[in-house]
Write a protein that holds these residues in place. Structure first.
Motif, PDB file in Angstrom:
ATOM      1  N   LEU A  47       4.352 -15.491   5.616  1.00  0.00           N
ATOM      2  CA  LEU A  47       5.502 -14.986   6.363  1.00  0.00           C
ATOM      3  C   LEU A  47       5.109 -14.027   7.487  1.00  0.00           C
ATOM      4  O   LEU A  47       5.958 -13.636   8.283  1.00  0.00           O
ATOM      5  CB  LEU A  47       6.499 -14.304   5.421  1.00  0.00           C
ATOM      6  CG  LEU A  47       7.116 -15.192   4.342  1.00  0.00           C
ATOM      7  CD1 LEU A  47       8.243 -14.457   3.638  1.00  0.00           C
ATOM      8  CD2 LEU A  47       7.631 -16.499   4.927  1.00  0.00           C
ATOM      9  N   GLY A  48       3.843 -13.616   7.528  1.00  0.00           N
ATOM     10  CA  GLY A  48       3.381 -12.813   8.655  1.00  0.00           C
ATOM     11  C   GLY A  48       3.891 -11.392   8.691  1.00  0.00           C
ATOM     12  O   GLY A  48       3.923 -10.782   9.762  1.00  0.00           O
ATOM     13  N   CYS A  49       4.289 -10.850   7.534  1.00  0.00           N
ATOM     14  CA  CYS A  49       4.852  -9.497   7.510  1.00  0.00           C
ATOM     15  C   CYS A  49       4.369  -8.719   6.293  1.00  0.00           C
ATOM     16  O   CYS A  49       4.088  -9.297   5.238  1.00  0.00           O
ATOM     17  CB  CYS A  49       6.380  -9.533   7.469  1.00  0.00           C
ATOM     18  SG  CYS A  49       7.160 -10.097   8.977  1.00  0.00           S
ATOM     19  N   VAL A  50       4.313  -7.401   6.468  1.00  0.00           N
ATOM     20  CA  VAL A  50       4.101  -6.476   5.353  1.00  0.00           C
ATOM     21  C   VAL A  50       5.481  -6.110   4.812  1.00  0.00           C
ATOM     22  O   VAL A  50       6.327  -5.602   5.548  1.00  0.00           O
ATOM     23  CB  VAL A  50       3.355  -5.210   5.814  1.00  0.00           C
ATOM     24  CG1 VAL A  50       3.137  -4.261   4.638  1.00  0.00           C
ATOM     25  CG2 VAL A  50       2.023  -5.577   6.465  1.00  0.00           C
ATOM     26  N   TYR A  51       5.716  -6.380   3.528  1.00  0.00           N
ATOM     27  CA  TYR A  51       7.041  -6.190   2.939  1.00  0.00           C
ATOM     28  C   TYR A  51       7.168  -4.895   2.141  1.00  0.00           C
ATOM     29  O   TYR A  51       8.276  -4.484   1.801  1.00  0.00           O
ATOM     30  CB  TYR A  51       7.384  -7.370   2.032  1.00  0.00           C
ATOM     31  CG  TYR A  51       7.966  -8.525   2.792  1.00  0.00           C
ATOM     32  CD1 TYR A  51       9.321  -8.810   2.739  1.00  0.00           C
ATOM     33  CD2 TYR A  51       7.165  -9.327   3.596  1.00  0.00           C
ATOM     34  CE1 TYR A  51       9.864  -9.865   3.449  1.00  0.00           C
ATOM     35  CE2 TYR A  51       7.694 -10.382   4.313  1.00  0.00           C
ATOM     36  CZ  TYR A  51       9.047 -10.645   4.235  1.00  0.00           C
ATOM     37  OH  TYR A  51       9.584 -11.686   4.953  1.00  0.00           O
ATOM     38  N   GLY A  52       6.039  -4.289   1.825  1.00  0.00           N
ATOM     39  CA  GLY A  52       6.090  -3.060   1.047  1.00  0.00           C
ATOM     40  C   GLY A  52       4.705  -2.454   0.958  1.00  0.00           C
ATOM     41  O   GLY A  52       3.746  -2.948   1.570  1.00  0.00           O
ATOM     42  N   VAL A  53       4.603  -1.378   0.201  1.00  0.00           N
ATOM     43  CA  VAL A  53       3.313  -0.746  -0.055  1.00  0.00           C
ATOM     44  C   VAL A  53       3.211  -0.462  -1.547  1.00  0.00           C
ATOM     45  O   VAL A  53       4.223  -0.391  -2.260  1.00  0.00           O
ATOM     46  CB  VAL A  53       3.133   0.563   0.746  1.00  0.00           C
ATOM     47  CG1 VAL A  53       3.159   0.294   2.239  1.00  0.00           C
ATOM     48  CG2 VAL A  53       4.183   1.593   0.360  1.00  0.00           C
ATOM     49  N   ALA A  54       1.994  -0.321  -2.016  1.00  0.00           N
ATOM     50  CA  ALA A  54       1.751   0.028  -3.413  1.00  0.00           C
ATOM     51  C   ALA A  54       0.430   0.779  -3.481  1.00  0.00           C
ATOM     52  O   ALA A  54      -0.348   0.783  -2.521  1.00  0.00           O
ATOM     53  CB  ALA A  54       1.708  -1.220  -4.296  1.00  0.00           C
ATOM     54  N   ARG A  55       0.195   1.394  -4.616  1.00  0.00           N
ATOM     55  CA  ARG A  55      -1.069   2.095  -4.827  1.00  0.00           C
ATOM     56  C   ARG A  55      -1.845   1.375  -5.918  1.00  0.00           C
ATOM     57  O   ARG A  55      -1.309   1.110  -6.994  1.00  0.00           O
ATOM     58  CB  ARG A  55      -0.800   3.549  -5.217  1.00  0.00           C
ATOM     59  CG  ARG A  55      -2.039   4.419  -5.273  1.00  0.00           C
ATOM     60  CD  ARG A  55      -1.666   5.902  -5.244  1.00  0.00           C
ATOM     61  NE  ARG A  55      -0.786   6.267  -6.339  1.00  0.00           N
ATOM     62  CZ  ARG A  55      -1.211   6.578  -7.570  1.00  0.00           C
ATOM     63  NH1 ARG A  55      -2.507   6.535  -7.860  1.00  0.00           N
ATOM     64  NH2 ARG A  55      -0.344   6.932  -8.495  1.00  0.00           N
ATOM     65  N   LEU A  56      -3.086   1.013  -5.607  1.00  0.00           N
ATOM     66  CA  LEU A  56      -3.954   0.374  -6.595  1.00  0.00           C
ATOM     67  C   LEU A  56      -4.623   1.473  -7.405  1.00  0.00           C
ATOM     68  O   LEU A  56      -5.465   2.215  -6.901  1.00  0.00           O
ATOM     69  CB  LEU A  56      -4.996  -0.506  -5.905  1.00  0.00           C
ATOM     70  CG  LEU A  56      -5.968  -1.255  -6.818  1.00  0.00           C
ATOM     71  CD1 LEU A  56      -5.222  -2.100  -7.838  1.00  0.00           C
ATOM     72  CD2 LEU A  56      -6.915  -2.120  -6.002  1.00  0.00           C
ATOM     73  N   ALA A  57      -4.221   1.576  -8.678  1.00  0.00           N
ATOM     74  CA  ALA A  57      -4.702   2.663  -9.524  1.00  0.00           C
ATOM     75  C   ALA A  57      -6.005   2.321 -10.229  1.00  0.00           C
ATOM     76  O   ALA A  57      -6.856   3.191 -10.439  1.00  0.00           O
ATOM     77  CB  ALA A  57      -3.636   3.021 -10.560  1.00  0.00           C
ATOM     78  N   ASP A  58      -6.173   1.042 -10.596  1.00  0.00           N
ATOM     79  CA  ASP A  58      -7.356   0.670 -11.369  1.00  0.00           C
ATOM     80  C   ASP A  58      -7.467  -0.848 -11.389  1.00  0.00           C
ATOM     81  O   ASP A  58      -6.510  -1.564 -11.060  1.00  0.00           O
ATOM     82  CB  ASP A  58      -7.241   1.205 -12.798  1.00  0.00           C
ATOM     83  CG  ASP A  58      -8.574   1.229 -13.530  1.00  0.00           C
ATOM     84  OD1 ASP A  58      -9.614   1.004 -12.875  1.00  0.00           O
ATOM     85  OD2 ASP A  58      -8.579   1.459 -14.756  1.00  0.00           O
ATOM     86  N   VAL A  59      -8.636  -1.337 -11.791  1.00  0.00           N
ATOM     87  CA  VAL A  59      -8.862  -2.764 -12.018  1.00  0.00           C
ATOM     88  C   VAL A  59      -9.371  -2.921 -13.438  1.00  0.00           C
ATOM     89  O   VAL A  59     -10.355  -2.281 -13.828  1.00  0.00           O
ATOM     90  CB  VAL A  59      -9.875  -3.347 -11.016  1.00  0.00           C
ATOM     91  CG1 VAL A  59     -10.191  -4.800 -11.368  1.00  0.00           C
ATOM     92  CG2 VAL A  59      -9.343  -3.255  -9.595  1.00  0.00           C
ATOM     93  N   GLY A  60      -8.690  -3.751 -14.217  1.00  0.00           N
ATOM     94  CA  GLY A  60      -9.062  -3.928 -15.616  1.00  0.00           C
ATOM     95  C   GLY A  60     -10.125  -4.993 -15.815  1.00  0.00           C
ATOM     96  O   GLY A  60     -10.512  -5.709 -14.886  1.00  0.00           O
ATOM     97  N   ASP A  61     -10.598  -5.101 -17.053  1.00  0.00           N
ATOM     98  CA  ASP A  61     -11.568  -6.136 -17.410  1.00  0.00           C
ATOM     99  C   ASP A  61     -10.890  -7.502 -17.435  1.00  0.00           C
ATOM    100  O   ASP A  61      -9.670  -7.618 -17.580  1.00  0.00           O
ATOM    101  CB  ASP A  61     -12.162  -5.841 -18.788  1.00  0.00           C
ATOM    102  CG  ASP A  61     -12.979  -4.560 -18.805  1.00  0.00           C
ATOM    103  OD1 ASP A  61     -13.550  -4.217 -17.749  1.00  0.00           O
ATOM    104  OD2 ASP A  61     -13.022  -3.899 -19.866  1.00  0.00           O
TER     105      ASP A  61
END
Length: 259
Positions: A47-61
């Motif tokens: 769609l060629g757009c940024v629709y929101g933002v988020a914070r990446l807190a961690d990456v799990g196994d």
């Protein structure tokens, strides 16, 4: 949210991005880990757009199929998809927190070769920051019922209906020719992106999902069409169904399907 600008975006396909934006999914399943932590933009694939933002807190196994089945409430992948092996390699959970939907999606230019992370330009970062400021300054409804009440208080009018053909379903577009003159003239461009209009319109269609586009004045279609396949799929569209287009406010429209 801190004053740090968002300089990176993550491309996420439907329906997963809509679930994230709706607050129903807080794990984005990926095939690899990432070193990034912190804020990033949520890019709706195609769609060629940024629709929101988020914070990446961690990456799990990496999770086994059984673990994925047991954690459905986080990633929202149906059990049948997991057990079929269709998502076998997407087994690493990226833990998302503080998801914020932008009041209006922000357009960005997708660089060649970018598949997962996208480096956002300074102009896009500033536009996201401005959208977040608008959201923070606007009064928010306290619950879903209030949101529904507010949505129906706005003036809306039907500007036209389009009967779907098999060609529409195959090529993923919606004919607007019967009521094309009811769209603002400065949102109508030429036959290609190089001849885009000076203004754009915002289209809402499901659970707050929005598309920003101008109109192709030659073919008399919405120029952005990446969302239309998802629209047809969501409503199980068939030839003969009617797409109803309503004007919500200047340059803002909604589309829905009626059987």
């Amino acid at each position: 949210m801190s004053d740090t600008r968002v300089h990176k975006g993550l491309v996420i396909d439907a329906p997963w991005i809509s679930l994230i934006l709706a607050g129903q999914k807080d794990w984005e399943m990926r095939s690899t880990a990432t070193s990034h932590r912190g804020w990033f933009g949520l890019i709706w694939k195609g769609l060629g757009c940024v629709y929101g933002v988020a914070r990446l807190a961690d990456v799990g196994d990496s999770l086994s199929p059984e673990q994925m089945v047991k954690t459905f409430e986080h990633h929202r992948i149906p059990e049948e998809m997991i057990r079929s092996g269709a998502v076998a390699k997407w087994n690493k959970p990226w833990h998302l927190v503080d998801v914020i939907r932008l009041p209006t999606p922000v357009r960005y230019r997708h660089p060649n070769g970018a598949v997962t992370w996208v480096e956002l330009s300074e102009a896009v970062s500033v536009a996201i920051e401005e959208q977040l400021a608008l959201q923070n300054s606007a009064p928010m409804p306290t619950d879903h019922a209030d949101q529904e009440a507010l949505s129906f208080q706005s003036e809306r009018r039907t500007i036209g209906e389009s009967v779907l053909t098999s060609g529409n379903l195959t090529h993923k577009h919606i004919y607007l020719r019967n009521f094309f003159d009811r769209f603002p003239k400065d949102a109508i461009g030429g036959s290609n992106k190089q001849q885009a209009a000076t203004r754009e319109i915002t289209i809402s269609w499901r659970n707050g999902a929005q598309v920003v586009t101008d109109l192709d004045g030659t073919k008399k279609l919405f120029r952005a069409r990446g969302w239309i396949g998802s629209f047809f799929q969501h409503y199980d569209a068939q030839a003969g169904d009617r797409v109803v287009v309503e004007e919500l406010a200047p340059y803002r429209y909604s589309v829905r399907l009626e059987k």
